[in-house]
Motif scaffolding. Structure first.
Motif, PDB file in Angstrom:
ATOM      1  N   GLU A   1       0.834  -1.207   0.000  1.00  0.00           N
ATOM      2  CA  GLU A   1       0.000   0.000   0.000  1.00  0.00           C
ATOM      3  C   GLU A   1       0.865   1.252   0.000  1.00  0.00           C
ATOM      4  O   GLU A   1       0.569   2.234  -0.695  1.00  0.00           O
ATOM      5  CB  GLU A   1      -0.930  -0.020   1.224  1.00  0.00           C
ATOM      6  N   GLN A   2       1.971   1.220   0.775  1.00  0.00           N
ATOM      7  CA  GLN A   2       2.872   2.366   0.818  1.00  0.00           C
ATOM      8  C   GLN A   2       3.539   2.593  -0.534  1.00  0.00           C
ATOM      9  O   GLN A   2       3.667   3.734  -1.017  1.00  0.00           O
ATOM     10  CB  GLN A   2       3.927   2.150   1.903  1.00  0.00           C
ATOM     11  N   ILE A   3       3.971   1.496  -1.168  1.00  0.00           N
ATOM     12  CA  ILE A   3       4.610   1.605  -2.490  1.00  0.00           C
ATOM     13  C   ILE A   3       3.615   2.129  -3.521  1.00  0.00           C
ATOM     14  O   ILE A   3       3.929   2.987  -4.357  1.00  0.00           O
ATOM     15  CB  ILE A   3       5.170   0.234  -2.920  1.00  0.00           C
ATOM     16  N   LYS A   4       2.394   1.605  -3.452  1.00  0.00           N
ATOM     17  CA  LYS A   4       1.344   2.058  -4.374  1.00  0.00           C
ATOM     18  C   LYS A   4       1.074   3.557  -4.196  1.00  0.00           C
ATOM     19  O   LYS A   4       0.936   4.301  -5.182  1.00  0.00           O
ATOM     20  CB  LYS A   4       0.077   1.249  -4.129  1.00  0.00           C
ATOM     21  N   SER A   5       1.030   4.024  -2.946  1.00  0.00           N
ATOM     22  CA  SER A   5       0.785   5.438  -2.657  1.00  0.00           C
ATOM     23  C   SER A   5       1.914   6.307  -3.181  1.00  0.00           C
ATOM     24  O   SER A   5       1.682   7.378  -3.753  1.00  0.00           O
ATOM     25  CB  SER A   5       0.613   5.631  -1.145  1.00  0.00           C
ATOM     26  N   LEU A   6       3.160   5.842  -3.000  1.00  0.00           N
ATOM     27  CA  LEU A   6       4.311   6.599  -3.495  1.00  0.00           C
ATOM     28  C   LEU A   6       4.285   6.710  -5.016  1.00  0.00           C
ATOM     29  O   LEU A   6       4.589   7.764  -5.592  1.00  0.00           O
ATOM     30  CB  LEU A   6       5.609   5.930  -3.035  1.00  0.00           C
ATOM     31  N   LYS A   7       3.927   5.632  -5.696  1.00  0.00           N
ATOM     32  CA  LYS A   7       3.865   5.652  -7.157  1.00  0.00           C
ATOM     33  C   LYS A   7       2.789   6.616  -7.650  1.00  0.00           C
ATOM     34  O   LYS A   7       2.977   7.326  -8.638  1.00  0.00           O
ATOM     35  CB  LYS A   7       3.584   4.241  -7.681  1.00  0.00           C
ATOM     36  N   GLU A   8       1.655   6.622  -6.947  1.00  0.00           N
ATOM     37  CA  GLU A   8       0.582   7.534  -7.333  1.00  0.00           C
ATOM     38  C   GLU A   8       1.028   8.985  -7.192  1.00  0.00           C
ATOM     39  O   GLU A   8       0.719   9.839  -8.032  1.00  0.00           O
ATOM     40  CB  GLU A   8      -0.660   7.258  -6.473  1.00  0.00           C
ATOM     41  N   LYS A   9       1.752   9.300  -6.122  1.00  0.00           N
ATOM     42  CA  LYS A   9       2.255  10.660  -5.922  1.00  0.00           C
ATOM     43  C   LYS A   9       3.263  11.033  -7.001  1.00  0.00           C
ATOM     44  O   LYS A   9       3.278  12.167  -7.502  1.00  0.00           O
ATOM     45  CB  LYS A   9       2.889  10.774  -4.543  1.00  0.00           C
ATOM     46  N   GLU A  10       4.140  10.082  -7.372  1.00  0.00           N
ATOM     47  CA  GLU A  10       5.112  10.338  -8.421  1.00  0.00           C
ATOM     48  C   GLU A  10       4.422  10.638  -9.748  1.00  0.00           C
ATOM     49  O   GLU A  10       4.826  11.518 -10.504  1.00  0.00           O
ATOM     50  CB  GLU A  10       6.049   9.139  -8.559  1.00  0.00           C
ATOM     51  N   ASN A  11       3.348   9.868 -10.013  1.00  0.00           N
ATOM     52  CA  ASN A  11       2.604  10.084 -11.253  1.00  0.00           C
ATOM     53  C   ASN A  11       1.949  11.469 -11.272  1.00  0.00           C
ATOM     54  O   ASN A  11       1.894  12.127 -12.298  1.00  0.00           O
ATOM     55  CB  ASN A  11       1.542   8.990 -11.419  1.00  0.00           C
TER      56      ASN A  11
END
Length: 226
Positions: A211-221
């Motif tokens: 979930e943390q990795i998914k959240s970080l990727k969304e922010k990067e996008n």
């Protein structure tokens, strides 16, 4: 002789709630028949009539499904409940007030000479399917859990379970002869439960990391789009 037979019958009533009458016990209890057959065979064995002793022993085995070598030494008030598949070896020694359930083996571990079978103390309960193999002692007032494989000495007042059997209770107090050989501690099951709990914990942590990795990727996008 008659006193010993009366003791054997009384032992059945003391330890089997299903026993209803003396006639029923005398006529239908294979464990009782096996013990009485053993006593005849053992006396012949003591007189060195070894072949006759084995013939009596094998006849008793044929009719009861219980094999007791005529050379074994058995104390008073042994109770064999149900009994099918019970095997007691030649150099085995059993104390007084012992209870044995079906499928129990009191055997050796090879072709060694001399004393090669276990010595069972007084007031011991050996539950269904247990295997006690080797020349060592099971201490007084101990319990052997169902399906256990015992390969070393058991101290008095102990409960052992598992394969290879381990002592799980030893409090120095007399173990009551309550025949409750089902509700025994199981160290293997405890270990499995502990491993399962650890696995669930790791799975939860892994899900949180995802979930943390998914959240970080969304922010990067989001930053990339801006």
């Amino acid at each position: 002789m008659w006193k010993r037979m009366r003791e054997d019958i009384q032992a059945v009533f003391d330890r089997d709630p299903a026993a209803r009458s003396v006639l029923e016990v005398v006529l239908t209890y294979a464990g009782l028949h096996a013990i009485w057959g053993y006593r005849i065979a053992h006396k012949l064995f003591e007189w060195k009539w070894y072949t006759a002793a084995r013939i009596v022993s094998q006849m008793t085995r044929f009719f009861t499904g219980i094999e007791i070598h005529p050379g074994a030494k058995i104390g008073r008030r042994l109770f064999i409940d149900h009994g099918a598949g019970v095997v007691i070896g030649e150099t085995c020694e059993i104390g007084d007030d012992v209870t044995i359930y079906q499928g129990v083996t009191l055997g050796g571990t090879g072709k060694e000479k001399g004393k090669r079978h276990p010595t069972i103390g007084n007031n011991v309960i050996i539950a269904s399917g247990a295997k006690v193999l080797g020349s060592f002692k099971i201490g007084d007032n101990s319990k052997i859990g169902a399906g256990s494989v015992v390969l070393q000495e058991v101290p008095p007042n102990s409960t052992v379970v598992g394969v290879k059997a381990k002592v799980v209770v030893q409090d120095g107090k007399r173990v009551k002869h309550d025949l409750d050989h089902v509700n025994l501690p199981d160290p293997i099951a405890d270990m499995i439960r502990q491993m399962q709990a650890e696995l669930e914990k790791q799975q939860k942590e892994l899900a949180e990391l995802r979930e943390q990795i998914k959240s970080l990727k969304e922010k990067e996008n989001e930053h990339t789009v801006i």
